[in-house]
Design a protein around this motif. Structure first.
Motif, short mmCIF file in Angstrom:
data_model
loop_
_atom_site.label_atom_id
_atom_site.label_comp_id
_atom_site.label_asym_id
_atom_site.label_seq_id
_atom_site.Cartn_x
_atom_site.Cartn_y
_atom_site.Cartn_z
N ASN A 5 85.28 38.01 52.86
CA ASN A 5 84.93 37.82 51.45
C ASN A 5 85.35 36.46 50.94
O ASN A 5 84.70 35.90 50.06
CB ASN A 5 85.56 38.92 50.60
CG ASN A 5 84.91 40.26 50.85
OD1 ASN A 5 83.70 40.35 50.99
ND2 ASN A 5 85.72 41.29 50.93
N CYS A 6 86.44 35.92 51.46
CA CYS A 6 86.90 34.60 51.00
C CYS A 6 85.87 33.51 51.27
O CYS A 6 85.69 32.61 50.47
CB CYS A 6 88.22 34.23 51.68
SG CYS A 6 89.61 35.26 51.21
N GLY A 39 93.28 36.00 55.30
CA GLY A 39 93.47 36.54 56.64
C GLY A 39 93.10 38.00 56.81
O GLY A 39 93.20 38.55 57.91
N ARG A 40 92.66 38.66 55.76
CA ARG A 40 92.36 40.10 55.85
C ARG A 40 91.18 40.40 56.76
O ARG A 40 91.07 41.51 57.28
CB ARG A 40 92.09 40.67 54.46
CG ARG A 40 93.34 40.75 53.64
CD ARG A 40 93.15 41.56 52.38
NE ARG A 40 94.41 41.57 51.65
CZ ARG A 40 94.54 41.23 50.39
NH1 ARG A 40 93.48 40.90 49.68
NH2 ARG A 40 95.71 41.23 49.82
#
Ligand code: FES
Length: 69
Positions: A5-6, A39-40
């Protein structure tokens, strides 16, 4: 469907990077000109790499990044 998503990286784009030879989660993002932020997404990318049967040196690091949160 977005995996990262980032950076707005989709599952299809992850698979494209793997097919192009990316061998770790960071390499998958770098293939699309991105780098990890939170980092997810790294564990999911690592899972996609292992499903594809590609050796992934980044898996342990990705999991440790998440565990460190
Ligand atoms: S979701 Fe990929 S770096 Fe945040």
């Amino acid at each position: 469907m977005y995996v990262c998503n980032c950076n707005g990286v989709t599952r299809t784009e992850v698979d494209e990077a793997i097919a192009a030879g990316a061998q770790g989660p960071e390499a998958v993002l770098a293939h699309h000109g991105c780098e990890p932020c939170c980092g997810r997404c790294l564990p999911e990318i690592a899972d996609r790499l292992s499903v594809g049967g590609i050796a992934c040196g980044g898996t342990a690091r990705a999991r440790s990044l998440v565990a460190a949160e």
